[in-house]
Design an enzyme around this catalytic site. Structure first.
Site, PDB file in Angstrom:
ATOM      1  N   ASP A   1     -11.442  -6.652   0.522  1.00 37.31           N
ATOM      2  CA  ASP A   1     -12.560  -6.580   1.478  1.00 37.31           C
ATOM      3  C   ASP A   1     -12.481  -7.564   2.639  1.00 37.31           C
ATOM      4  O   ASP A   1     -13.522  -7.880   3.233  1.00 37.31           O
ATOM      5  CB  ASP A   1     -13.918  -6.777   0.769  1.00 37.31           C
ATOM      6  CG  ASP A   1     -14.200  -5.689  -0.260  1.00 37.31           C
ATOM      7  OD1 ASP A   1     -13.427  -4.719  -0.323  1.00 37.31           O
ATOM      8  OD2 ASP A   1     -15.194  -5.831  -0.987  1.00 37.31           O
TER       9      ASP A   1
ATOM     10  N   ARG B   1      -6.628  -2.654   3.640  1.00 33.86           N
ATOM     11  CA  ARG B   1      -7.189  -1.541   4.416  1.00 33.86           C
ATOM     12  C   ARG B   1      -7.507  -1.879   5.866  1.00 33.86           C
ATOM     13  O   ARG B   1      -7.385  -1.015   6.734  1.00 33.86           O
ATOM     14  CB  ARG B   1      -8.433  -1.000   3.691  1.00 33.86           C
ATOM     15  CG  ARG B   1      -8.064  -0.223   2.429  1.00 33.86           C
ATOM     16  CD  ARG B   1      -9.258   0.028   1.552  1.00 33.86           C
ATOM     17  NE  ARG B   1      -9.789  -1.229   1.005  1.00 33.86           N
ATOM     18  CZ  ARG B   1     -10.847  -1.308   0.214  1.00 33.86           C
ATOM     19  NH1 ARG B   1     -11.495  -0.218  -0.109  1.00 33.86           N
ATOM     20  NH2 ARG B   1     -11.250  -2.484  -0.246  1.00 33.86           N
TER      21      ARG B   1
ATOM     22  N   CYS C   1      -2.628  -1.870 -10.203  1.00 34.70           N
ATOM     23  CA  CYS C   1      -2.924  -0.493  -9.781  1.00 34.70           C
ATOM     24  C   CYS C   1      -3.863   0.177 -10.785  1.00 34.70           C
ATOM     25  O   CYS C   1      -3.571   0.228 -11.979  1.00 34.70           O
ATOM     26  CB  CYS C   1      -1.627   0.311  -9.653  1.00 34.70           C
ATOM     27  SG  CYS C   1      -1.961   2.024  -9.224  1.00 34.70           S
TER      28      CYS C   1
ATOM     29  N   GLN D   1       7.738  -4.658  -4.327  1.00 36.70           N
ATOM     30  CA  GLN D   1       6.840  -4.595  -5.478  1.00 36.70           C
ATOM     31  C   GLN D   1       7.255  -3.494  -6.444  1.00 36.70           C
ATOM     32  O   GLN D   1       7.501  -2.365  -6.026  1.00 36.70           O
ATOM     33  CB  GLN D   1       5.397  -4.341  -5.032  1.00 36.70           C
ATOM     34  CG  GLN D   1       4.430  -4.512  -6.199  1.00 36.70           C
ATOM     35  CD  GLN D   1       3.019  -4.043  -5.905  1.00 36.70           C
ATOM     36  OE1 GLN D   1       2.793  -2.874  -5.618  1.00 36.70           O
ATOM     37  NE2 GLN D   1       2.059  -4.944  -5.987  1.00 36.70           N
TER      38      GLN D   1
ATOM     39  N   MET E   1       0.842  -1.204   0.000  1.00 35.86           N
ATOM     40  CA  MET E   1       0.000   0.000   0.000  1.00 35.86           C
ATOM     41  C   MET E   1       0.873   1.248   0.000  1.00 35.86           C
ATOM     42  O   MET E   1       1.679   1.455   0.920  1.00 35.86           O
ATOM     43  CB  MET E   1      -0.930   0.006   1.226  1.00 35.86           C
ATOM     44  CG  MET E   1      -2.085  -0.988   1.104  1.00 35.86           C
ATOM     45  SD  MET E   1      -3.239  -0.872   2.478  1.00 35.86           S
ATOM     46  CE  MET E   1      -2.314  -1.700   3.777  1.00 35.86           C
TER      47      MET E   1
HETATM   48  C1  LIG Z   1      -3.793   3.477   0.467  1.00 39.47           C
HETATM   49  C2  LIG Z   1      -3.665   2.328  -0.497  1.00 39.47           C
HETATM   50  C3  LIG Z   1      -2.513   2.188  -1.255  1.00 39.47           C
HETATM   51  C4  LIG Z   1      -2.369   1.106  -2.140  1.00 39.47           C
HETATM   52  N1  LIG Z   1      -1.185   0.948  -2.803  1.00 39.47           N
HETATM   53  C5  LIG Z   1      -0.981  -0.202  -3.523  1.00 39.47           C
HETATM   54  C6  LIG Z   1       0.291  -0.501  -4.060  1.00 39.47           C
HETATM   55  O1  LIG Z   1       1.268   0.259  -3.912  1.00 39.47           O
HETATM   56  N2  LIG Z   1       0.423  -1.661  -4.760  1.00 39.47           N
HETATM   57  C7  LIG Z   1      -0.627  -2.542  -4.944  1.00 39.47           C
HETATM   58  O2  LIG Z   1      -0.451  -3.588  -5.561  1.00 39.47           O
HETATM   59  N3  LIG Z   1      -1.834  -2.269  -4.427  1.00 39.47           N
HETATM   60  C8  LIG Z   1      -2.034  -1.151  -3.711  1.00 39.47           C
HETATM   61  N4  LIG Z   1      -3.226  -0.949  -3.113  1.00 39.47           N
HETATM   62  C9  LIG Z   1      -4.281  -1.974  -3.221  1.00 39.47           C
HETATM   63  C10 LIG Z   1      -4.197  -2.947  -2.048  1.00 39.47           C
HETATM   64  O3  LIG Z   1      -2.987  -3.660  -2.066  1.00 39.47           O
HETATM   65  C11 LIG Z   1      -5.371  -3.955  -2.089  1.00 39.47           C
HETATM   66  O4  LIG Z   1      -5.313  -4.661  -3.304  1.00 39.47           O
HETATM   67  C12 LIG Z   1      -6.725  -3.281  -1.991  1.00 39.47           C
HETATM   68  O5  LIG Z   1      -6.733  -2.269  -0.996  1.00 39.47           O
HETATM   69  C13 LIG Z   1      -7.825  -4.311  -1.680  1.00 39.47           C
HETATM   70  O6  LIG Z   1      -7.563  -4.981  -0.485  1.00 39.47           O
HETATM   71  P1  LIG Z   1      -8.284  -4.558   0.920  1.00 39.47           P
HETATM   72  O7  LIG Z   1      -9.763  -4.584   0.662  1.00 39.47           O
HETATM   73  O8  LIG Z   1      -7.837  -5.598   1.898  1.00 39.47           O
HETATM   74  O9  LIG Z   1      -7.815  -3.183   1.232  1.00 39.47           O
HETATM   75  C14 LIG Z   1      -3.410   0.155  -2.280  1.00 39.47           C
HETATM   76  C15 LIG Z   1      -4.583   0.314  -1.521  1.00 39.47           C
HETATM   77  C16 LIG Z   1      -4.716   1.378  -0.636  1.00 39.47           C
HETATM   78  C17 LIG Z   1      -5.978   1.507   0.168  1.00 39.47           C
END
Ligand SMILES: Cc1cc2nc3c(=O)[nH]c(=O)nc-3n(C[C@H](O)[C@H](O)[C@H](O)COP(=O)(O)O)c2cc1C
Length: 332
Positions: free
Chosen positions: A206, A229, A102, A72, A19
């Site tokens: 999620d 998140r 992304c 990454q 993230m």
């Molecule tokens: C603040 C933020 C930054 C993120 N940055 C990246 C990132 O650098 N690389 C990536 O593959 N996904 C990134 N994501 C996506 C997350 O890795 C993840 O796929 C997405 O939030 C869904 O998962 P969750 O519902 O558990 O948050 C980001 C998500 C958030 C909320």
């Protein structure tokens, strides 16, 4: 039990998602301590790395305490991606992960991140070239597809595996969805159920309760859960999921002492990593979450987020402990 190349993981590992501006060394360390089995850096621009941009290079910093750790990278240009691998290797991560997920415009418009979901052949050939260039395991993080008319993730995952990708993490949304709607884990389960798949298939999107993680394991049969998140400002989420798996009951929420200690260590590690000024400044955004739910907290939060000296922030933590030490947090 799943393995990423030679890296043995426990049954149904929990992975800290990459993230941007969140998954930095201090945060990764806290999540690791609370049970994350694999952690990833935020995405790092391959172009930035080969230009030696200070901001990109700093993101390569990893520490022994957080292994196994994946770095990454993202990009769409084969030469830049290959050159950046050599730079990444110097940091000696356990895994190099490619971001093919992304959704943001500035990344996608260059064909990187989820942009590559419009050109699966390129996605596969880029992965193949990277696998051939490094001795480190290459893994991929991606989404279901570009939009709901082009979900071919079963075929895509198999092709990535066939060119040597060692694990795949799939966010159950398309690029078109961005973060809207609910993540759909069914297509991820279809990837896992493909008889030809033998690399770990990790589900993402999620997972915000221990029950959700359990559904991903028991109903969808995936090899592990990647958590984003739900962990922001709450590294205890990992231990809560594990506690639930082991006992079927919810763990007690972290006490005030644990929260103050986490905030304190976060700040200490940030200062050790990037110096007093940046450490103080960039850790500010985490405090609100650590102390969520405490009434009449504003005065203390203001001290934490406006003080420029770490000594003042540490003093604010002490005050919080003194004033709210026996506050009982509700279950989240
Ligand atoms: C603040 C933020 C930054 C993120 N940055 C990246 C990132 O650098 N690389 C990536 O593959 N996904 C990134 N994501 C996506 C997350 O890795 C993840 O796929 C997405 O939030 C869904 O998962 P969750 O519902 O558990 O948050 C980001 C998500 C958030 C909320």
């Amino acid at each position: 039990m799943p393995k990423i190349a030679d890296i043995q993981l426990p049954d149904f590992p929990l992975l800290l998602a990459p993230m941007e501006d969140v998954s930095d060394p201090p945060f990764r360390a806290l999540c690791k301590e609370q049970g994350a089995d694999v952690v990833y850096t935020e995405f790092i621009s391959s172009e930035g790395l080969i230009r030696d941009a200070a901001k990109s290079v700093m993101k390569l910093d990893i520490y022994e305490r957080e292994r196994p750790v994946g770095i990454q990278i993202f990009g769409a240009n084969l030469d830049s991606m290959l050159q950046s691998i050599e730079i990444v290797e110097k940091s000696n991560p356990d895994i190099i992960d490619i971001n093919f997920g992304c959704p943001v415009k500035k990344v996608v418009s260059k064909g990187a991140g989820a942009g590559i979901l419009k050109d699966i052949d390129l996605m596969v050939s880029l992965t193949k070239a990277m696998v051939e260039r490094t001795h480190l395991p290459i893994t991929v993080k991606t989404r279901l597809g570009w939009d709901d008319t082009s979900i071919k993730i079963v075929e895509v995952a198999e092709r990535l595996q066939d060119v040597g990708c060692k694990a795949i993490a799939i966010h159950g949304r398309t690029r078109a969805q961005m973060y809207k709607g609910n993540a759909d884990w069914k297509p991820i389960a279809e990837v896992k159920n493909n008889q030809r798949m033998h690399i770990p298939v990790f589900g993402n999107g999620d997972i915000d309760t221990p029950e959700a993680a359990m559904r991903m394991r028991d109903e969808y049969g995936l090899d592990g859960a990647m958590i984003g998140r739900a962990s922001i400002g709450y590294p205890w989420f990992f231990r809560e999921v594990k506690h639930f798996f082991e006992t079927g009951t919810h763990a007690e929420p972290p006490t005030m002492e644990e929260r103050v200690e986490a905030a304190r260590r976060h700040l200490q590690m940030a200062i050790a990593w990037k110096g007093e000024k940046l450490g103080v400044f960039e850790t500010r955004r985490h405090y609100t979450n650590y102390f969520k739910g405490i009434p009449h907290f504003k005065e203390y939060r203001m001290k934490m987020v406006t003080s420029d000296e770490s000594a003042d922030v540490f003093a604010a933590f002490d005050e919080v402990m003194e004033r709210f030490g026996d506050f009982e947090f509700a279950e989240t």
